[in-house]
Structure formats: C-alpha cells, structure tokens
Design a protein around this motif. Sequence first.
Motif, PDB file in Angstrom:
ATOM      1  N   ARG A 120      32.736  40.449  40.860  1.00  0.00           N
ATOM      2  CA  ARG A 120      31.872  39.965  39.779  1.00  0.00           C
ATOM      3  C   ARG A 120      32.362  40.445  38.426  1.00  0.00           C
ATOM      4  NH1 ARG A 120      27.007  41.400  37.152  1.00  0.00           N
ATOM      5  NH2 ARG A 120      26.817  43.371  38.274  1.00  0.00           N
ATOM      6  N   HIS A 121      32.796  41.702  38.341  1.00  0.00           N
ATOM      7  CA  HIS A 121      33.204  42.266  37.052  1.00  0.00           C
ATOM      8  C   HIS A 121      34.638  41.893  36.674  1.00  0.00           C
ATOM      9  CE1 HIS A 121      29.612  44.772  37.632  1.00  0.00           C
ATOM     10  NE2 HIS A 121      29.651  44.954  36.335  1.00  0.00           N
ATOM     11  N   LEU A 122      35.477  41.616  37.665  1.00  0.00           N
ATOM     12  CA  LEU A 122      36.874  41.297  37.385  1.00  0.00           C
ATOM     13  C   LEU A 122      37.128  39.803  37.248  1.00  0.00           C
ATOM     14  CD1 LEU A 122      38.668  43.776  39.816  1.00  0.00           C
ATOM     15  CD2 LEU A 122      38.698  43.877  37.321  1.00  0.00           C
ATOM     16  N   GLY A 123      36.377  38.992  37.965  1.00  0.00           N
ATOM     17  CA  GLY A 123      36.682  37.563  38.033  1.00  0.00           C
ATOM     18  C   GLY A 123      37.644  37.293  39.172  1.00  0.00           C
TER      19      GLY A 123
ATOM     20  N   LEU B  89      59.249  46.148  28.177  1.00  0.00           N
ATOM     21  CA  LEU B  89      59.333  45.016  27.274  1.00  0.00           C
ATOM     22  C   LEU B  89      57.942  44.456  27.001  1.00  0.00           C
ATOM     23  CD1 LEU B  89      62.417  43.208  28.870  1.00  0.00           C
ATOM     24  CD2 LEU B  89      62.399  44.892  27.011  1.00  0.00           C
ATOM     25  N   ARG B  90      57.856  43.523  26.060  1.00  0.00           N
ATOM     26  CA  ARG B  90      56.576  42.926  25.697  1.00  0.00           C
ATOM     27  C   ARG B  90      55.914  42.260  26.909  1.00  0.00           C
ATOM     28  NH1 ARG B  90      54.173  41.587  20.980  1.00  0.00           N
ATOM     29  NH2 ARG B  90      56.023  42.209  19.822  1.00  0.00           N
ATOM     30  N   VAL B  91      56.720  41.616  27.761  1.00  0.00           N
ATOM     31  CA  VAL B  91      56.144  40.935  28.919  1.00  0.00           C
ATOM     32  C   VAL B  91      55.481  41.938  29.849  1.00  0.00           C
ATOM     33  CG1 VAL B  91      58.289  41.038  30.282  1.00  0.00           C
ATOM     34  CG2 VAL B  91      56.588  39.261  30.763  1.00  0.00           C
ATOM     35  N   GLY B  92      56.047  43.169  29.935  1.00  0.00           N
ATOM     36  CA  GLY B  92      55.443  44.200  30.763  1.00  0.00           C
ATOM     37  C   GLY B  92      54.090  44.624  30.227  1.00  0.00           C
ATOM     38  N   ARG B  93      53.962  44.742  28.894  1.00  0.00           N
ATOM     39  CA  ARG B  93      52.689  45.097  28.279  1.00  0.00           C
ATOM     40  C   ARG B  93      51.668  43.989  28.496  1.00  0.00           C
ATOM     41  NH1 ARG B  93      52.596  49.053  24.402  1.00  0.00           N
ATOM     42  NH2 ARG B  93      51.137  47.896  23.103  1.00  0.00           N
ATOM     43  N   TRP B  94      52.114  42.750  28.428  1.00  0.00           N
ATOM     44  CA  TRP B  94      51.200  41.629  28.667  1.00  0.00           C
ATOM     45  C   TRP B  94      50.692  41.666  30.100  1.00  0.00           C
ATOM     46  CZ3 TRP B  94      51.597  37.808  32.342  1.00  0.00           C
ATOM     47  CH2 TRP B  94      50.633  36.789  32.265  1.00  0.00           C
ATOM     48  N   ALA B  95      51.579  41.945  31.046  1.00  0.00           N
ATOM     49  CA  ALA B  95      51.194  41.923  32.457  1.00  0.00           C
ATOM     50  C   ALA B  95      50.130  42.969  32.755  1.00  0.00           C
ATOM     51  CB  ALA B  95      52.428  42.155  33.333  1.00  0.00           C
ATOM     52  N   LYS B  96      50.305  44.191  32.238  1.00  0.00           N
ATOM     53  CA  LYS B  96      49.316  45.227  32.539  1.00  0.00           C
ATOM     54  C   LYS B  96      47.987  44.938  31.834  1.00  0.00           C
ATOM     55  CE  LYS B  96      52.088  48.196  30.809  1.00  0.00           C
ATOM     56  NZ  LYS B  96      52.845  49.377  30.407  1.00  0.00           N
ATOM     57  N   ALA B  97      48.043  44.367  30.640  1.00  0.00           N
ATOM     58  CA  ALA B  97      46.812  44.018  29.930  1.00  0.00           C
ATOM     59  C   ALA B  97      46.058  42.916  30.659  1.00  0.00           C
ATOM     60  CB  ALA B  97      47.131  43.587  28.505  1.00  0.00           C
ATOM     61  N   ALA B  98      46.777  42.092  31.412  1.00  0.00           N
ATOM     62  CA  ALA B  98      46.144  40.988  32.131  1.00  0.00           C
ATOM     63  C   ALA B  98      45.394  41.452  33.371  1.00  0.00           C
ATOM     64  CB  ALA B  98      47.209  39.963  32.540  1.00  0.00           C
ATOM     65  N   LEU B  99      45.605  42.706  33.789  1.00  0.00           N
ATOM     66  CA  LEU B  99      44.984  43.183  35.011  1.00  0.00           C
ATOM     67  C   LEU B  99      43.476  43.392  34.876  1.00  0.00           C
ATOM     68  CD1 LEU B  99      47.662  45.771  36.188  1.00  0.00           C
ATOM     69  CD2 LEU B  99      47.186  43.530  37.177  1.00  0.00           C
ATOM     70  N   LEU B 100      43.005  43.646  33.651  1.00  0.00           N
ATOM     71  CA  LEU B 100      41.583  43.871  33.412  1.00  0.00           C
ATOM     72  C   LEU B 100      41.115  42.960  32.285  1.00  0.00           C
ATOM     73  CD1 LEU B 100      41.336  47.760  33.699  1.00  0.00           C
ATOM     74  CD2 LEU B 100      40.585  46.074  35.373  1.00  0.00           C
ATOM     75  N   PRO B 101      39.799  42.723  32.161  1.00  0.00           N
ATOM     76  CA  PRO B 101      39.280  41.824  31.119  1.00  0.00           C
ATOM     77  C   PRO B 101      39.726  42.227  29.715  1.00  0.00           C
ATOM     78  CG  PRO B 101      37.577  42.313  32.724  1.00  0.00           C
ATOM     79  CD  PRO B 101      38.737  43.189  33.076  1.00  0.00           C
ATOM     80  N   PRO B 102      39.785  41.256  28.789  1.00  0.00           N
ATOM     81  CA  PRO B 102      40.289  41.503  27.429  1.00  0.00           C
ATOM     82  C   PRO B 102      39.602  42.661  26.700  1.00  0.00           C
ATOM     83  CG  PRO B 102      40.045  39.151  27.808  1.00  0.00           C
ATOM     84  CD  PRO B 102      39.464  39.831  29.011  1.00  0.00           C
ATOM     85  N   ALA B 103      38.329  42.904  26.990  1.00  0.00           N
ATOM     86  CA  ALA B 103      37.607  43.983  26.305  1.00  0.00           C
ATOM     87  C   ALA B 103      38.242  45.345  26.549  1.00  0.00           C
ATOM     88  CB  ALA B 103      36.152  44.006  26.765  1.00  0.00           C
ATOM     89  N   TYR B 104      39.036  45.448  27.609  1.00  0.00           N
ATOM     90  CA  TYR B 104      39.642  46.730  27.964  1.00  0.00           C
ATOM     91  C   TYR B 104      41.119  46.811  27.570  1.00  0.00           C
ATOM     92  CZ  TYR B 104      35.433  47.537  30.697  1.00  0.00           C
ATOM     93  OH  TYR B 104      34.126  47.719  31.076  1.00  0.00           O
ATOM     94  N   LYS B 105      41.645  45.786  26.900  1.00  0.00           N
ATOM     95  CA  LYS B 105      43.075  45.727  26.611  1.00  0.00           C
ATOM     96  C   LYS B 105      43.563  46.956  25.853  1.00  0.00           C
ATOM     97  CE  LYS B 105      46.617  42.991  24.252  1.00  0.00           C
ATOM     98  NZ  LYS B 105      46.915  41.744  23.522  1.00  0.00           N
ATOM     99  N   ALA B 106      42.881  47.333  24.775  1.00  0.00           N
ATOM    100  CA  ALA B 106      43.328  48.457  23.954  1.00  0.00           C
ATOM    101  C   ALA B 106      43.332  49.747  24.760  1.00  0.00           C
ATOM    102  CB  ALA B 106      42.442  48.597  22.715  1.00  0.00           C
ATOM    103  N   ARG B 107      42.301  49.929  25.572  1.00  0.00           N
ATOM    104  CA  ARG B 107      42.219  51.159  26.353  1.00  0.00           C
ATOM    105  C   ARG B 107      43.296  51.210  27.439  1.00  0.00           C
ATOM    106  NH1 ARG B 107      35.949  52.442  27.730  1.00  0.00           N
ATOM    107  NH2 ARG B 107      35.533  50.244  27.347  1.00  0.00           N
ATOM    108  N   ILE B 108      43.669  50.047  27.983  1.00  0.00           N
ATOM    109  CA  ILE B 108      44.739  50.023  28.979  1.00  0.00           C
ATOM    110  C   ILE B 108      46.066  50.401  28.337  1.00  0.00           C
ATOM    111  CG2 ILE B 108      46.069  48.549  30.536  1.00  0.00           C
ATOM    112  CD1 ILE B 108      43.503  46.880  30.873  1.00  0.00           C
ATOM    113  N   LEU B 109      46.398  49.762  27.221  1.00  0.00           N
ATOM    114  CA  LEU B 109      47.676  50.025  26.557  1.00  0.00           C
ATOM    115  C   LEU B 109      47.751  51.460  26.048  1.00  0.00           C
ATOM    116  CD1 LEU B 109      48.212  46.655  24.649  1.00  0.00           C
ATOM    117  CD2 LEU B 109      49.106  47.360  26.883  1.00  0.00           C
TER     118      LEU B 109
END
Length: 272
Positions: free
Chosen positions: A185-188, A232-252
């Motif tokens: 439910r929380h991840l989609g 690389l940038r694609v690696g940062r995108w991939a890890k940010a995609a693992l959780l909802p956008p609201a958590y992107k900054a905290r993941i990076l």
Amino acid sequence: MVIAPMEYFVPQQSVVRAIWGKADTVLFIFAGAAAEFALNKAVDWLYFTGRLPADPLARLFSTVAYARQIVFAERAGAERAIDTIAAIHSAVEARRGMAIPDWAYRDVLFMLIDYSIRSFEVLERPLTTAEKEDVFDVFTRVGQRMGIQGLPTAYTDWLIARQQHLASDLENSGFTMDLYQQYRRHLGPLRYWLLLQAQRLVVPATVIQLLHLSPRSWITPLLPLYRQTQHLRVGRWAKAALLPPAYKARILALDNEPAHFHSPAEAETAKR
C-alpha cells in the motif's frame, strides 16, 4: 596545546562505515529486515506501538537515522543514540506492562549484522573474515550498551546462534500478511515488486521458504551493470526510484557521511 584525536564508536577505518555510508546498501539492509521483521514471533511488539504498520517508510528512516548516528557520530553521540533507543523500548515495555524478551532484542541485532554483510556482498564484493568480525563487533557493542543478555562473544558463536534463531523465532502469521499488505500500500505495485526482488537477493533460505518467495531475483542479471553505473547519474536515478518521490532527498543523502546529527525527533522538528 595538543588536541587529542576524536574518538568514534565505530573506527574510521571500519568496513561498517563503508556499508552504512551508501544508500544502496542501506536500502538492501532494510529490505531484508522488512522481510524478517514480518516473520518474527515478537512482531506483535511493533503492532503494539502501531508505528510500523501505520507507516513502514517513516519507521525505516527513523531507524536509519539512529543507526547512522551510531556508525558515524563520535563516541559520546553514538552512545547517546544507543541510550535513547534503550529508553524508547523501556517506555514501550512500561506502557504494555511486560518486557520485550531478550531473544527478540538479539534477533534485531542479528538482523543488522547479517544483512549488513549480505547486502554489501551482493552489491559490492565478498567480505573477509576479519571484516565480518568487525561488523559483528560493532553491533555486539551496541547490544552490550543496551544491556541485552546472552549475546555471543565471538563471530563463530554468532554464526551458530543466528542459525538457531532462524530455526526457532520465525513463523508466517497473520501479522506477516498484514505487514506485506502495508508494504504494498505504501510503496505501490512497482516499488513493491522491486522490494520483493531485493529481498530475494539478501534473505536466508529459511526466510525465502517461510515467505514462499522464489529464490531467483530479476535483479541478479543487472548487478554487473549496477556496479559499473552506481556512481553515475543513472545510478542515482535508480536508487531514488526505489521509494516514493517524497523520500528522494533522504535517500540520496544516505550516500554522504553526515556532518552533524539530530535525533529523529529533532530532525522532524527542524523540518517544520
């Protein structure tokens, strides 16, 4: 005047800093822990507080904040974080009128040891025996500071105790099904599928069997590509995609050693 070097709870050369200093590894550690927490016979304690089923992602980042404070802060700050964790658990015990069993505390420490090792080895390289002993030592000292009884005194003893835990302390229950429904439910659907793939890579065979997971993960063929592109940038995108956008900054942010620390409660206050 000679200034004494700063003392850390986890030495600066420790492999534990490398493990907990990367977003990818931290996310895999908690993917594995999310699976095993759902099976643990003491998971009812997490339902007593209601925090994990109500918001598993918030609970994840709260736990990460404390863990990284222990790993990266100077000794006094790390010990304050450990003492805060112990106090939080004591307060929950007082509210419920019963004590969390020592075996349940040991289970959590065992998870942190095991998934720290497993996640790093999946994503990076095999660890030496000395490095595995280093991981064991760090989290055992955390447990000793918390006053947990019955901890193994050597890595070889922990290997035996870990197998005993897996055999006796896990079961697939109604809590298991409910927690996985909350994860979904929380991840989609897509991120939930990625969680399952990550879990298949890091959890022990016993957990695979109890959760009725396939031992094969679609992520496995992608690991060589990950190792080449993780910076690389694609690696940062991939890890940010693992959780909802609201958590992107905290993941990076998990890729950087924190400059200073606040408790999770202080951090929430600062954001308001």
